[in-house]
Scaffold this motif. Structure first.
Motif, PDB file in Angstrom:
ATOM      1  N   LEU A 156       7.333  15.324   6.045  1.00  0.00           N
ATOM      2  CA  LEU A 156       7.921  14.458   7.059  1.00  0.00           C
ATOM      3  C   LEU A 156       7.393  13.032   6.911  1.00  0.00           C
ATOM      4  N   PRO A 157       8.164  12.026   7.319  1.00  0.00           N
ATOM      5  CA  PRO A 157       7.618  10.672   7.386  1.00  0.00           C
ATOM      6  C   PRO A 157       6.374  10.655   8.277  1.00  0.00           C
ATOM      7  N   ARG A 158       5.402   9.840   7.914  1.00  0.00           N
ATOM      8  CA  ARG A 158       4.125   9.861   8.632  1.00  0.00           C
ATOM      9  C   ARG A 158       4.294   9.652  10.136  1.00  0.00           C
ATOM     10  N   PRO A 159       5.108   8.693  10.610  1.00  0.00           N
ATOM     11  CA  PRO A 159       5.264   8.551  12.065  1.00  0.00           C
ATOM     12  C   PRO A 159       5.818   9.808  12.733  1.00  0.00           C
ATOM     13  N   VAL A 160       6.727  10.496  12.056  1.00  0.00           N
ATOM     14  CA  VAL A 160       7.295  11.723  12.614  1.00  0.00           C
ATOM     15  C   VAL A 160       6.233  12.815  12.668  1.00  0.00           C
ATOM     16  N   LEU A 161       5.433  12.921  11.605  1.00  0.00           N
ATOM     17  CA  LEU A 161       4.368  13.919  11.574  1.00  0.00           C
ATOM     18  C   LEU A 161       3.360  13.674  12.696  1.00  0.00           C
ATOM     19  N   ILE A 162       2.964  12.430  12.877  1.00  0.00           N
ATOM     20  CA  ILE A 162       2.022  12.099  13.948  1.00  0.00           C
ATOM     21  C   ILE A 162       2.645  12.385  15.310  1.00  0.00           C
ATOM     22  N   ILE A 220      -4.212  19.749  12.913  1.00  0.00           N
ATOM     23  CA  ILE A 220      -4.261  19.544  11.460  1.00  0.00           C
ATOM     24  C   ILE A 220      -3.245  18.476  11.040  1.00  0.00           C
ATOM     25  N   SER A 221      -2.124  18.390  11.751  1.00  0.00           N
ATOM     26  CA  SER A 221      -1.124  17.358  11.447  1.00  0.00           C
ATOM     27  C   SER A 221      -1.669  15.967  11.756  1.00  0.00           C
ATOM     28  N   LEU A 222      -2.368  15.828  12.868  1.00  0.00           N
ATOM     29  CA  LEU A 222      -2.944  14.531  13.223  1.00  0.00           C
ATOM     30  C   LEU A 222      -4.068  14.153  12.262  1.00  0.00           C
ATOM     31  N   GLY A 223      -4.854  15.148  11.827  1.00  0.00           N
ATOM     32  CA  GLY A 223      -5.874  14.862  10.830  1.00  0.00           C
ATOM     33  C   GLY A 223      -5.260  14.332   9.547  1.00  0.00           C
ATOM     34  N   PHE A 224      -4.166  14.947   9.121  1.00  0.00           N
ATOM     35  CA  PHE A 224      -3.434  14.461   7.952  1.00  0.00           C
ATOM     36  C   PHE A 224      -2.887  13.061   8.217  1.00  0.00           C
TER      37      PHE A 224
END
Length: 400
Positions: A156-162, A220-224
């Motif tokens: 996913l795009p980083r903003p979407v993942l966050i 884990i997604s926020l850590g990434f």
């Protein structure tokens, strides 16, 4: 991800990590130090579960009944899982910064499945001597599931993942009223995702879903998602500034939400004539599944600790603690195995002295055992950590 990390500019997005250009090989010792620090804290709780199991604990954070020393230790040890899962996400990002998407996906799938297998086929069996055959789906299982899910979400795009990570962490408590019962459709699945529970398997096996995975996927997604802060094009001072603001922001959010007492965990309460137990109630937070307030407090403190370790990265203390963080899976399996061997040896030699179990008479002995075990456990862990750094040609070592 213990050991040195090859830093690269760019992220996993765009055309993938294959275009990232390695610019430096830097030992991110503050990451290993924080990981090692929480591993050492974790040892205290596992020693208690070994030598103080006769002390009946219905709820380790019940402010009305729990022994204050046990409550305090439990509160401190609560840092372990959130910090470790967040650092796992960060480590995956750093791995992805100089590996292709395919390589990172392969690593996540293999490592995730391996962790799940270790939990089911080895770690669960360590406790069968004191309980019926039970598959404890605990933190190692949870991390394994999260790594497999991250192998998909990292695209996913980083903003979407966050954004997705924030939704999972902040909003999952809205699902708390949904309670399924044994026999309901999807009950086992829901027990693994969000509702800590027990269900039966054939051959008399019991499954205990200690770590429902939904909020941990968010962690884990926020850590990434914060991974780019640790690339070489971000100055250490700027990285510390961002982490400091993030940590303080999480702690402020915790105290505001906890003070309002309206969302994010079970309400706290005043215990008449006991300021201590009232304070304990304020910090009595739900870990299973990890509540929003639990994660705000623990990740906030963990972020500030990361800043502190970054500031003293060249100190002997950080170098010593980072040994545990350089071989976390080895330490985890090794120390649990040692504790089980010690326990069953004592039980065989002296017999049960508290009902059907063997234990020490007071919590002070738990602390003494904890302190006494740190150095004996450090020595083999240091050996293995050095082996991982020295023998990078042995592929399987990176999975432990």
């Amino acid at each position: 991800m213990g050991g040195a990390v090859t830093m690269a500019s760019g992220s996993l997005g765009g055309q993938g990590a294959a275009q990232a250009v390695p610019v430096a090989r830097v030992r991110l010792q503050n990451i290993d130090a924080l990981r090692g620090f929480v591993m050492v804290l974790m040892l205290l709780d596992h020693v208690r579960e070994t030598w103080f199991v006769h002390y009946a604990i219905t709820d380790p954070v019940d402010a009305r009944t729990i022994m204050p020393a046990v409550f305090l230790a439990r509160l401190i040890v609560s840092l372990c899982a959130p910090v470790f899962v967040a650092l796992t996400g960060l480590g995956v990002f750093l791995y992805s910064s100089n590996h292709t998407k395919a390589e990172t996906t392969e690593y996540l799938l293999k490592r995730g499945l391996l962790l799940m297998a270790i939990e089911v086929f080895y770690l669960s069996e360590l406790y069968w001597g004191i309980t019926q055959p039970t598959l404890w789906l605990q933190v190692i299982w949870c991390i394994g599931v999260c790594m497999i899910v991250l192998s998909v979400l990292m695209r996913l795009p980083r903003p979407v993942l966050i954004g997705l990570g924030l939704v999972l962490v902040c909003a999952h408590n809205l699902l708390d009223p949904i309670r399924l019962q044994a026999g309901d459709p999807f009950f086992p699945l829901w027990a693994m995702i969000h509702q800590r529970d027990t269900f039966a398997l054939p051959f008399g096996l019991i499954v205990k879903t200690t770590y429902p995975v939904l909020p941990w996927i968010g962690v884990i997604s926020l850590g990434f998602g914060i991974g780019p802060w640790f690339l070489s094009d971000v100055l250490p001072a700027e990285r510390r500034r961002r982490l400091l603001l993030l940590g303080i922001g999480m702690l402020v959010a915790f105290f505001v939400l906890r003070g309002l007492n309206v969302y994010g965990d079970k309400p706290w309460f005043v215990v008449a004539d006991s300021p201590l137990r009232t304070a304990m109630s304020f910090f009595a937070l739900t870990k299973y599944p990890a509540s929003l307030l639990f994660l705000l407090l623990t990740l906030g403190v963990g972020t500030l600790l990361l800043v502190a370790f970054d500031a003293i990265a060249d100190s002997g203390l950080v170098r010593a603690i980072s040994v545990f963080g350089g071989a976390p899976m080895f330490f985890y399996i090794f120390h649990l195995t040692v504790l089980r061997i010690l326990y069953h040896s004592a039980l065989a030699i002296w017999g049960p002295n508290y009902g059907t179990t063997f234990g020490v008479e007071n919590y002070g002995w738990v602390v003494a055992w904890y302190v006494g075990l740190i150095v004996p456990l450090y020595i083999p862990t240091a050996w293995y950590s050095r082996l991982k750094r020295r023998r990078r040609d042995i592929t399987w070592l990176k999975y432990f």
